[in-house]
Each structure stands twice: as structure tokens, then as C-alpha cells.
Design a protein around this motif. Structure first.
Motif, PDB file in Angstrom:
ATOM      1  N   SER A  78       0.833  -1.208   0.000  1.00 29.13           N
ATOM      2  CA  SER A  78       0.000   0.000   0.000  1.00 29.13           C
ATOM      3  C   SER A  78       0.866   1.257   0.000  1.00 29.13           C
ATOM      4  CB  SER A  78      -0.969   0.001   1.180  1.00 29.13           C
ATOM      5  OG  SER A  78      -0.270   0.037   2.407  1.00 29.13           O
ATOM      6  N   THR A 107       1.949   1.783  -3.586  1.00 33.69           N
ATOM      7  CA  THR A 107       0.840   2.346  -4.363  1.00 33.69           C
ATOM      8  C   THR A 107       0.688   3.833  -4.086  1.00 33.69           C
ATOM      9  OG1 THR A 107      -0.294   0.219  -4.382  1.00 33.69           O
ATOM     10  CG2 THR A 107      -1.645   2.162  -4.815  1.00 33.69           C
ATOM     11  N   THR A 164       1.202   6.804  -6.832  1.00 40.46           N
ATOM     12  CA  THR A 164       0.083   7.724  -7.046  1.00 40.46           C
ATOM     13  C   THR A 164       0.528   9.160  -6.848  1.00 40.46           C
ATOM     14  OG1 THR A 164      -1.512   6.045  -6.365  1.00 40.46           O
ATOM     15  CG2 THR A 164      -2.236   8.350  -6.262  1.00 40.46           C
TER      16      THR A 164
END
Length: 75
Positions: A57, A60, A64
Motif C-alpha cells: 500500500s 501504491t 500515485t
């Protein structure tokens, strides 16, 4: 994950250029993603320097954030 980094990234094997790295000269991010749940990230120009350890996570979120910083403004 006890430590958020490894002081000497050369201790890890299996480094590859991230598909998210651009084609700009000298701007390479390398990753090792063979460890379950952990992505190690290093600067290819400093192979024996530190490597950040990110959760899936965290990786990610990192990607992003980079995409948002590079995206053209839609004002």
C-alpha cells in the motif's frame, strides 16, 4: 516491518528498473519486489546506498503521488 530502510541496498539481489521510471538520463528507480508484502526501492546511481522498504500500500501511495506531481495541470 522493523526498519523502513536497508543501509546497503547492494545486500539485496534481483534489482530491476521500475516500469514507472522515466527515460530521462540518470533518473532511474530500481525495485526488488520478490519479497512478499515488501518493495525495496533504490537510486540506481547509488547501488550500495540505502534502500527504502515500502509495504504494497505504501508503494501504491508513492506511485500515485508521483503521478499526481507529474500530471499536467487541469485548471
Amino acid at each position: 516491518m522493523p526498519e523502513p530502510f536497508i543501509p546497503n541496498a547492494a545486500e539485496l539481489v534481483g534489482w530491476r528498473k521500475s516500469t514507472y521510471s522515466g527515460n530521462e538520463a540518470g533518473s532511474c528507480l530500481e525495485v526488488v519486489d520478490a519479497r512478499p508484502g515488501v518493495i525495496a526501492v533504490r537510486d540506481s546511481k547509488v547501488p550500495a546506498g540505502p534502500a527504502l522498504l515500502l509495504s504494497a500500500s505504501g508503494w501504491t501511495s508513492f506511485i500515485t503521488s508521483l503521478k499526481e506531481d507529474v500530471a499536467p495541470s487541469r485548471a
